[in-house]
Write a protein that holds these residues in place. Structure first.
Motif, mmCIF file in Angstrom:
data_model
loop_
_atom_site.group_PDB
_atom_site.id
_atom_site.type_symbol
_atom_site.label_atom_id
_atom_site.label_comp_id
_atom_site.label_asym_id
_atom_site.label_seq_id
_atom_site.Cartn_x
_atom_site.Cartn_y
_atom_site.Cartn_z
ATOM 1 N N GLU A 79 42.237 31.445 26.363
ATOM 2 C CA GLU A 79 41.500 31.913 27.704
ATOM 3 C C GLU A 79 42.679 32.320 28.792
ATOM 4 N N LYS A 83 43.731 35.968 30.349
ATOM 5 C CA LYS A 83 43.801 36.241 31.774
ATOM 6 C C LYS A 83 45.256 36.709 32.165
ATOM 7 N N SER A 86 45.285 40.398 31.223
ATOM 8 C CA SER A 86 44.400 41.322 32.096
ATOM 9 C C SER A 86 45.135 41.425 33.344
ATOM 10 N N VAL A 151 41.320 37.100 38.672
ATOM 11 C CA VAL A 151 40.296 37.053 37.771
ATOM 12 C C VAL A 151 39.120 36.408 38.112
ATOM 13 N N LYS A 153 35.984 36.585 36.482
ATOM 14 C CA LYS A 153 35.108 35.738 35.415
ATOM 15 C C LYS A 153 35.743 36.328 34.212
ATOM 16 N N VAL A 154 35.600 35.215 33.109
ATOM 17 C CA VAL A 154 36.016 35.341 31.880
ATOM 18 C C VAL A 154 35.113 34.496 30.804
ATOM 19 N N THR A 156 33.200 34.873 26.647
ATOM 20 C CA THR A 156 33.297 35.420 25.318
ATOM 21 C C THR A 156 31.911 36.257 24.985
ATOM 22 N N TYR A 170 36.683 38.806 24.303
ATOM 23 C CA TYR A 170 36.673 38.530 25.920
ATOM 24 C C TYR A 170 36.138 39.541 26.506
ATOM 25 N N GLU A 171 35.240 39.390 27.642
ATOM 26 C CA GLU A 171 34.854 40.089 28.731
ATOM 27 C C GLU A 171 35.396 39.422 29.940
ATOM 28 N N VAL A 172 36.254 40.205 30.579
ATOM 29 C CA VAL A 172 36.940 39.951 31.917
ATOM 30 C C VAL A 172 36.628 40.810 33.050
ATOM 31 N N THR A 191 35.830 45.790 34.738
ATOM 32 C CA THR A 191 35.520 44.814 33.688
ATOM 33 C C THR A 191 36.188 45.480 32.418
#
Length: 207
Positions: A79, A83, A86, A151, A153-154, A156, A170-172, A191
């Motif tokens: 995670e 991050k 990203s 960041v 929000k992170v 799966t 992962y959706e970030v 996103t």
């Protein structure tokens, strides 16, 4: 009045010398002092193919050090990994100030190779379209430079990419700001979707 051959020869030689000196002077003043900027790799994580170039800004270099720590730890925190990349992507892609030309696209280290050609083409036609050449350090454009990335929000999510499903993609969600007096009118939130491939995470969608 006719000039003797020796006199003619001297005049021609003198003329050639004057032209040569003038040519050298013009070259030195117009081209000789200009040094073409070439980006050099100053740090890299070879196992992952991530690099830092001397032209990239300080925010990128600082976050890259954080990524090194994450990837070099005995137990990689995935995670924290997503991050970090990203943030690195946003800093590099949206900071046009440190780019040498419209073809010097940021963030490509993190994009899936199957998306890379399309990504580069779209970037040149949109975000990077009006970036002027700065190979000789003479550009006067006021271009954006990312200051801080957050960041928000992170998590799966299941994600299907090229007929291959990743149940733990992962959706970030990220937001960012720009340095003072830069970035007005530019995007400030996005996103991102990352999928697994071997031990790496790759960006496959940005919206």
């Amino acid at each position: 009045m006719k000039l003797k051959k020796s006199v003619k020869r001297r005049i021609i030689i003198f003329f050639v010398i004057v032209v040569a000196i003038a040519g050298i002077y013009i070259y030195l003043n117009c081209f000789g002092t200009k040094k073409k900027t070439k980006a050099k790799i100053t740090n890299e994580i070879k196992e992952y193919g991530y690099v830092v170039k001397d032209t990239q800004n300080d925010r990128y270099k600082e976050e890259f050090k954080n990524l090194e720590k994450i990837l070099n730890s005995k137990k990689k925190n995935e995670e924290e990994y997503v991050k970090s990349i990203s943030k690195l992507f946003i800093i590099d892609f949206y900071s046009l100030e440190d780019k040498l030309a419209k073809t010097d696209i940021g963030g490509k280290d993190f994009v899936h190779e199957l998306e890379l050609e399309d990504f580069l083409e779209k970037a040149q036609d949109t975000m990077y379209k009006y970036v002027e050449n700065n190979l000789y350090g003479e550009r006067k454009q006021n271009l954006p430079s990312v200051d801080k990335v957050t960041v928000e929000k992170v998590g799966t999510v299941p994600y299907t990419y090229k007929d291959k499903k990743d149940d733990n993609a992962y959706e970030v969600s990220v937001t960012w700001t720009y340095k003072k007096n830069t970035g007005e009118g530019y995007q400030t939130k996005a996103t991102m979707y990352f999928v697994h491939e071997d031990k790496k995470l790759y960006l496959v969608e940005l919206k």
